[in-house]
Enzyme design. Sequence first.
Site, mmCIF file in Angstrom:
data_model
loop_
_atom_site.group_PDB
_atom_site.id
_atom_site.type_symbol
_atom_site.label_atom_id
_atom_site.label_comp_id
_atom_site.label_asym_id
_atom_site.label_seq_id
_atom_site.Cartn_x
_atom_site.Cartn_y
_atom_site.Cartn_z
ATOM 1 N N THR A 86 6.475 -1.217 -2.140
ATOM 2 C CA THR A 86 6.578 -0.542 -3.531
ATOM 3 C C THR A 86 6.370 0.699 -3.605
ATOM 4 O O THR A 86 7.052 1.789 -4.024
ATOM 5 C CB THR A 86 5.736 -1.335 -4.595
ATOM 6 N N LYS A 114 -16.614 11.387 -7.080
ATOM 7 C CA LYS A 114 -17.785 12.327 -7.859
ATOM 8 C C LYS A 114 -18.295 11.312 -9.085
ATOM 9 O O LYS A 114 -19.108 12.021 -9.759
ATOM 10 C CB LYS A 114 -17.249 13.271 -7.994
HETATM 11 N N1 CP Z 1 6.491 -6.776 -2.778
HETATM 12 C C1 CP Z 1 5.475 -6.021 -2.686
HETATM 13 O O1 CP Z 1 5.191 -5.431 -3.901
HETATM 14 O O2 CP Z 1 5.274 -5.488 -1.448
HETATM 15 P P1 CP Z 1 4.225 -4.183 -1.114
HETATM 16 O O3 CP Z 1 2.700 -4.927 -1.650
HETATM 17 O O4 CP Z 1 4.193 -4.130 0.224
HETATM 18 O O5 CP Z 1 4.507 -3.109 -2.086
#
Ligand code: CP
Length: 351
Positions: A86, A114
């Site tokens: 993503t 912080k």
């Molecule tokens: N499918 C998917 O959301 O993969 P990631 O978690 O690698 O982004």
Amino acid sequence: MTAPLLSFEDYLRQPPEARMTHYVRKGRLYHVMLPQQFEEPLMEELFDTADLIKEITRKPNGSGFLKSVLRHKKAMLYFTQPSTRTFLSFLAACQLVGIDTAEVRDPSLSSEYKGESQEDGVRVFSSYFDCIVMRDPKPGFCEYMAYLLDATGRSVPILNGGSGKDQHPTQALLDLYTMHRSFFNRGGLRKKRYAFVGDLLRGRAVRSSVYLLSQFQDLEFHFVAPAAFQIAPDLEDHLKTLGISYQLSEDLESVLPEMDCVYMTRLQDEYDLSGESQLVDYSRYSLDLEKVQKMKQDSIILHPLPRRDEIHPEVDADPRAVYWRQLRNGMYLRAALLLHVFGAAHRLQEY
Ligand code: CP
């Protein structure tokens, strides 16, 4: 006098239909939060735009033209939960259409270390960037941040890149885009049988894809999962309300021969409270070549990835396996979504 700000809990107590009305501006999506925001005409528009982007990238000077479309925009990629696809496909999508990006992936390197609240941190992003793509482990947090930015007068679009066990709307869009392309010469998404397999209780990709698919008529859903990880009651209620046919099963092999689409998922044990994943035999929810041979020749196998053992690598070369295509489709689809949010999809006609 301005209205007092709602708390996180009070905001999310409002029904999704009420919240969604705030996520639209000038007749198009502004915040991208829920799969329920995407009706069929909008999905078709995004699929057509994604097709066009893909086509333009292959033409002489096509990439140069695409990069000019949103070169005046900047995006913050704020991912506080691990991600490969993503994050990288949003990054690549931004690069395709010319958007400059910055990222925060490890809050311990930001001023959250912080003691700054996450809410204040996101408000800082909205001062420097034109949109925020966000992944966070807390269900509903992206939505609350969209509300907070709107209510405090410094709003930019927020795109939900995965919100805990809750929703993953852009994964659902790329899943349906992949199904749409695969079934293009077979009457499209309608009149098909879809099996969702694995940890369906905690998999946000499944939740979002089922919500999105449930807009189409004449579908049949089969949910194949260990009893402890079957679909959540709210998703079942949603399907019942729409009168959509569905069946629950624990037996993958009996379901496989009838399916047009088999959507595999991994065990989401990062959400375990007390080792409950240890109690299930997840090998029953896996595919090897022997099981795939029992499927229809023109069926398809999807997986949001990452995978563990639920699809044996020997399946990858089978023509029914389309999960590697999902990755690239996701980049084009996310680029199409960015063009939509910024009202720039029409610019592709200039090419
Ligand atoms: N499918 C998917 O959301 O993969 P990631 O978690 O690698 O982004």
